[in-house]
Design a protein around this motif. Structure first.
Motif, short mmCIF file in Angstrom:
data_model
loop_
_atom_site.label_atom_id
_atom_site.label_comp_id
_atom_site.label_asym_id
_atom_site.label_seq_id
_atom_site.Cartn_x
_atom_site.Cartn_y
_atom_site.Cartn_z
N THR A 39 0.82 -1.21 0.00
CA THR A 39 0.00 0.00 0.00
C THR A 39 0.85 1.26 0.00
O THR A 39 2.03 1.23 0.33
CB THR A 39 -0.91 0.03 1.24
OG1 THR A 39 -0.11 -0.01 2.42
CG2 THR A 39 -1.88 -1.12 1.24
N LYS A 40 0.20 2.36 -0.36
CA LYS A 40 0.86 3.66 -0.39
C LYS A 40 1.30 4.07 1.01
O LYS A 40 2.41 4.54 1.21
CB LYS A 40 -0.09 4.70 -0.99
CG LYS A 40 0.52 6.06 -1.15
CD LYS A 40 -0.45 7.02 -1.82
CE LYS A 40 0.16 8.39 -1.94
NZ LYS A 40 -0.79 9.33 -2.55
N PHE A 55 -7.92 1.65 1.69
CA PHE A 55 -6.48 1.74 1.45
C PHE A 55 -6.20 1.96 -0.03
O PHE A 55 -7.06 1.72 -0.88
CB PHE A 55 -5.78 0.46 1.93
CG PHE A 55 -6.24 -0.78 1.21
CD1 PHE A 55 -5.61 -1.23 0.07
CD2 PHE A 55 -7.32 -1.50 1.69
CE1 PHE A 55 -6.04 -2.38 -0.59
CE2 PHE A 55 -7.78 -2.64 1.04
CZ PHE A 55 -7.13 -3.07 -0.10
N GLU A 56 -4.99 2.41 -0.33
CA GLU A 56 -4.58 2.59 -1.71
C GLU A 56 -3.43 1.62 -1.98
O GLU A 56 -2.36 1.74 -1.40
CB GLU A 56 -4.11 4.02 -1.95
CG GLU A 56 -3.89 4.34 -3.40
CD GLU A 56 -3.61 5.81 -3.65
OE1 GLU A 56 -3.06 6.12 -4.73
OE2 GLU A 56 -3.91 6.65 -2.78
N ALA A 79 -7.48 -11.28 -3.75
CA ALA A 79 -6.76 -10.03 -3.94
C ALA A 79 -7.77 -8.91 -4.12
O ALA A 79 -8.81 -9.09 -4.76
CB ALA A 79 -5.86 -10.12 -5.17
N MET A 80 -7.45 -7.76 -3.55
CA MET A 80 -8.28 -6.56 -3.72
C MET A 80 -7.37 -5.41 -4.08
O MET A 80 -6.37 -5.17 -3.41
CB MET A 80 -9.04 -6.23 -2.44
CG MET A 80 -9.79 -4.91 -2.50
SD MET A 80 -10.55 -4.49 -0.92
CE MET A 80 -11.09 -2.82 -1.27
N TYR A 81 -7.72 -4.70 -5.14
CA TYR A 81 -7.01 -3.48 -5.48
C TYR A 81 -7.77 -2.33 -4.83
O TYR A 81 -8.94 -2.11 -5.12
CB TYR A 81 -6.95 -3.27 -7.00
CG TYR A 81 -6.32 -1.96 -7.36
CD1 TYR A 81 -4.95 -1.77 -7.22
CD2 TYR A 81 -7.08 -0.89 -7.79
CE1 TYR A 81 -4.36 -0.56 -7.52
CE2 TYR A 81 -6.50 0.32 -8.09
CZ TYR A 81 -5.14 0.49 -7.95
OH TYR A 81 -4.57 1.69 -8.23
N PHE A 99 -10.69 -8.95 -6.80
CA PHE A 99 -10.05 -8.85 -8.11
C PHE A 99 -9.79 -10.26 -8.64
O PHE A 99 -9.99 -10.53 -9.81
CB PHE A 99 -8.73 -8.08 -7.96
CG PHE A 99 -7.94 -7.96 -9.22
CD1 PHE A 99 -8.37 -7.12 -10.25
CD2 PHE A 99 -6.78 -8.67 -9.40
CE1 PHE A 99 -7.64 -7.01 -11.42
CE2 PHE A 99 -6.05 -8.58 -10.57
CZ PHE A 99 -6.48 -7.74 -11.58
N ALA A 100 -9.35 -11.15 -7.75
CA ALA A 100 -9.12 -12.56 -8.06
C ALA A 100 -9.09 -13.32 -6.75
O ALA A 100 -8.79 -12.75 -5.71
CB ALA A 100 -7.81 -12.74 -8.82
#
Length: 122
Positions: A39-40, A55-56, A79-81, A99-100
């Protein structure tokens, strides 16, 4: 809840992260899960597998407890973007954010550790 964060940002264009872990518990309870975060912002404790919501970056969730996701076999890895604005769909074990993902039988209470590898090529 606990975490390990790097003090140095990840700046490589190609990289690989490998973690080895062992999830144990009493009876059928093994906690709710854990996550690998890219994450950022770092070290932001919160309600999503120990880190902040909205979150980013990328979250890889090792969800060990089925809360509410019919038709999905748990444990489950997804997975999560995160775009910094979208909240994690905790009520449905992340279904709206996925996401997957895939089932991950055998990561709880096994005799040998589990390994997870995340590889990125730009």
């Amino acid at each position: 809840m606990g975490y390990i964060w790097s003090r140095v940002p990840l700046t490589a264009t190609n990289w690989e992260i490998e973690v080895e872990f062992h999830i144990q518990g009493t009876g059928n309870l093994h906690g709710d899960g854990m996550a690998m975060w890219l994450t950022k912002d770092r070290a932001q404790p919160g309600p999503v597998f120990g880190s902040t919501d909205r979150f980013e970056g990328l979250g890889i969730f090792f969800d060990t407890y089925k809360n509410n996701r019919p038709g999905t076999v748990f444990p489950y890895v997804m997975a999560m973007y995160g775009d910094g604005k979208t909240a994690y769909d905790k009520n449905n074990d992340g279904k709206a954010n996925e996401f997957a993902g895939c089932s991950a039988r055998g990561i709880r209470g096994g005799n040998v550790p589990t390994k997870a590898r995340l590889t990125y090529f730009q």
